[in-house]
Design a protein around this motif. Structure first.
Motif, mmCIF file in Angstrom:
data_model
loop_
_atom_site.group_PDB
_atom_site.id
_atom_site.type_symbol
_atom_site.label_atom_id
_atom_site.label_comp_id
_atom_site.label_asym_id
_atom_site.label_seq_id
_atom_site.Cartn_x
_atom_site.Cartn_y
_atom_site.Cartn_z
ATOM 1 N N VAL A 96 75.775 24.390 43.748
ATOM 2 C CA VAL A 96 75.435 23.807 42.370
ATOM 3 C C VAL A 96 75.769 24.730 41.269
ATOM 4 O O VAL A 96 75.371 26.019 41.476
ATOM 5 N N GLU A 136 75.536 21.390 36.430
ATOM 6 C CA GLU A 136 75.103 20.079 37.050
ATOM 7 C C GLU A 136 73.478 20.493 36.884
ATOM 8 O O GLU A 136 72.687 19.405 36.715
ATOM 9 N N ASN A 196 76.441 18.622 27.324
ATOM 10 C CA ASN A 196 76.659 18.109 28.809
ATOM 11 C C ASN A 196 75.399 16.999 29.125
ATOM 12 O O ASN A 196 74.635 17.131 29.594
ATOM 13 N N ALA A 217 74.200 16.610 32.913
ATOM 14 C CA ALA A 217 73.443 17.529 33.718
ATOM 15 C C ALA A 217 71.928 17.245 33.864
ATOM 16 O O ALA A 217 71.251 16.423 33.142
ATOM 17 N N HIS A 218 71.620 17.427 35.036
ATOM 18 C CA HIS A 218 70.162 17.220 35.185
ATOM 19 C C HIS A 218 69.182 18.392 34.631
ATOM 20 O O HIS A 218 69.579 19.640 34.758
ATOM 21 N N LEU A 237 70.226 18.403 44.430
ATOM 22 C CA LEU A 237 71.338 18.319 43.658
ATOM 23 C C LEU A 237 72.520 18.489 44.435
ATOM 24 O O LEU A 237 73.603 17.753 44.304
ATOM 25 N N ARG A 257 74.011 15.764 46.401
ATOM 26 C CA ARG A 257 74.459 14.618 45.667
ATOM 27 C C ARG A 257 73.584 13.483 45.995
ATOM 28 O O ARG A 257 74.228 12.274 46.058
#
Length: 449
Positions: free
Chosen positions: A4, A54, A80, A83-84, A123, A126
Motif C-alpha cells: 500500500v 492509496e 487524489n 485515496a482512503h 486496504l 483490496r
C-alpha cells in the motif's frame, strides 16, 4: 498481501520533528508498505506521492494542527479523490464527527500505530469496504524505533537557546496518556486516566539516531514525565551515562513536582535544562474548577523546590477564563513579576484563552454548560464570552501586541512590561533582581495548544 502506498501528513507540532509520523512509519514500513512522510509545516506537500497514494493519514496531535488540516484536506482530495483518508492522534477522536464530514474514512485515537497497520492491511487486500479499527485504543503496544527517514533535518525545526547560543533539538516520547483527569485537558477524553509507556530501549535508540543526525538537546513530549518515574528516571540516567553533555527538557505537573521532590536533583544532574509545568492559574477557585490537583500554595512550594534544585521552571498558564476579571488578571501579572517569572514565561502564555473542545470534562460543570454556545465547527470548540466584555477586549489586544512584538524579536521582559501597561496592571517592577534572559534556556517555538 499487496504493498500500500501511504502518505503520512503532519500540519504542525510546535516546531518539533513529528514522532507521530516517524513512529507509525516504522510500523508500516516493517509491513512492507511504501511510506512518504510529509511535514507541511516545514516543506511543501509532496504532490506526486499524494497522487499515487492509496492511504493518506493526517496526524492531529493538537488544536492548531486540526484547524490547519481543515484548510488542507480539500486540496488533498482534489489531488487524489480516490485515496482512503485517515485522521489520527489526540484531537482526531475529539472531532470524529466533523472529520468524517470532510471525507475522512477512518479516525484513530490513543495508541494509533497498530490501528494504522490494521487499516493498511485491509486496504492491501483490496476489500470492497474497509472495516475501521477502534476509534480509541489504549492497548499496550510493543513499539518500534521511529523511522525518521524522509522528514526534514533537525536544523529545520525549533532550536534551544541557552546563554546566547542555539542547540539543535531532537524530539521523542517515553510515554503517552496521563494518570490524571484535569477537566480542561484534551488527553483525558482519549486516555481517561490511563498512560502507556514507550519501551526504554526504543526511546534510547530513537535518541541515539537523532544524536547521529546532529541533536544536542532532546525534548520529551510526554504529557507528564513523572506519570511513571520508575520508567522515566532510568531513561534519563542512561541518557546521561551515554551522552554526558546532552541536555533535555520535560513536562511535569505541579502535583508531581511536589510528590517526587527527591527526584528534582536527579533531573538536574542528568542534564535537564528546564521543566515545563501547566500551572494554569494562581486562583484556587479556578484551579478547583479545572481539577488541576494543586493550589496556589502548592505551586509556590514547587517553585521554591525547583529553585533550590537549580532547575529553571517554564510555567504555562490559561489566564483568560470565564471567571477572569480585569482585577484578577492584573493581580496575575503582578504575581508573575513578583515571583521572578516574567523572564521565564513565554509571552503567549499571558494571553491564552480557555479552550473547550468536544469531549472536554469541563462540560460536566453545570455553570460551564450554561455559559457556552453551540459547538463551533470552524473554531473546533464551544465558544464562550466573559461576563465583562472589557476582559475579552484586553485579551484580544494583548494577543495582537504579542504577535507584533515577537515578530520584532523584542525581549520577553520588554513585552511583559507592555502587557502590564496595556492591562492597567501598573509599571513592571520587581524588588528582587531578575535572572538574565540569556541564562534561562528556552525553545524558539513555545508551547501552546
Amino acid at each position: 498481501m499487496e504493498v500500500v502506498r501511504v502518505v503520512l501528513i503532519s500540519t504542525y507540532e510546535l516546531g518539533r520533528q513529528p514522532f507521530g509520523l516517524a513512529s507509525p512509519a516504522a510500523w508500516l514500513r516493517a509491513e512492507g508498505h511504501e511510506v512518504t512522510l510529509a511535514d507541511v509545516s516545514r516543506s511543501p506537500l509532496p504532490r506526486e506521492a499524494v497522487e499515487r497514494a492509496e492511504l493518506i493519514a493526517f496526524f492531529l496531535p493538537m488544536h492548531t494542527a486540526t484547524k490547519l488540516f481543515l484548510r488542507l484536506v480539500d486540496r488533498v482530495k482534489s489531488v487524489n479523490p480516490g485515496a482512503h483518508l485517515c485522521a489520527y492522534g489526540l484531537y482526531a477522536p475529539l472531532n470524529a464527527t466533523l472529520l468524517r464530514g470532510t471525507g475522512v474514512g477512518t479516525v484513530l485515537g490513543g495508541e494509533f500505530e497498530s490501528g494504522l497497520v490494521e487499516l493498511a492491511r485491509s486496504l492491501s487486500r483490496r476489500e470492497a469496504s474497509v472495516a475501521p479499527p477502534r476509534l480509541i485504543s489504549r492497548d499496550r503496544q510493543q513499539f518500534l524505533v521511529p523511522d525518521r527517514s524522509g522528514l526534514p533535518p533537525l536544523g529545520a525545526y525549533a532550536q534551544l537557546v541557552v546563554e546566547g547560543a542555539t542547540r539543535r533539538v531532537g524530539y521523542t516520547e517515553a510515554s503517552r496518556g496521563c494518570k490524571h483527569r484535569c477537566r480542561h485537558c484534551p488527553v483525558v477524553p482519549v486516555y481517561d486516566g490511563v498512560f502507556r509507556i514507550v519501551q526504554a530501549d526504543v526511546v534510547l535508540e530513537d535518541i541515539r539516531r537523532q544524536m547521529a543526525a546532529g541533536a544536542e538537546h532532546i525534548t520529551f513530549g510526554d504529557p507528564d514525565f513523572f506519570n511513571g518515574p520508575g520508567h522515566a528516571i532510568p531513561i534519563v540516567k542512561a541518557l546521561h551515562g551515554e551522552w554526558p553533555r546532552l541536555s533535555y527538557d520535560v513536562t511535569i505537573k505541579v502535583e508531581h513536582l511536589l510528590q517526587h521532590r527527591e527526584l528534582l536533583p536527579v533531573l538536574r544532574e542528568t542534564g535537564c535544562a528546564f521543566v515545563t509545568s501547566a500551572v494554569e492559574s494562581f486562583d484556587d477557585a479556578v484551579l478547583e474548577r479545572l481539577a488541576k490537583g494543586h493550589t496556589r500554595a502548592g505551586f509556590l512550594e514547587a517553585l521554591a523546590l525547583m529553585r533550590e534544585a537549580g532547575l529553571p521552571l517554564s510555567p504555562t498558564f490559561i489566564p483568560f477564563t470565564p471567571w477572569t476579571t480585569l482585577a484578577s488578571y492584573r493581580a496575575f501579572l503582578r504575581a508573575v513579576a513578583e515571583l521572578g517569572l516574567a523572564e521565564q514565561v513565554a509571552p503567549i502564555q499571558l494571553a491564552i484563552r480557555l479552550l473547550i473542545p468536544e469531549g472536554s470534562l469541563l462540560l460536566e460543570l453545570a455553570e460551564v454548560r450554561r455559559m457556552i454556545g453551540p459547538f463551533d465547527a470552524r473554531g473546533l470548540c464551544y465558544p464562550w464570552r466573559n461576563p465583562d466584555p472589557a476582559v475579552d477586549a484586553v485579551c484580544a489586544a494583548i494577543q495582537a501586541l504579542i504577535k507584533a512584538e515577537e515578530k520584532s524579536r523584542r525581549p520577553r521582559g520588554e513585552i511583559f512590561r507592555k502587557i502590564c501597561e496595556l492591562a492597567g496592571a501598573g509599571a513592571y517592577r520587581v524588588d528582587t533582581p531578575m535572572a538574565s534572559r540569556a541564562t534561562i534556556p528556552y525553545l524558539t517555538e513555545p508551547w501552546y495548544c
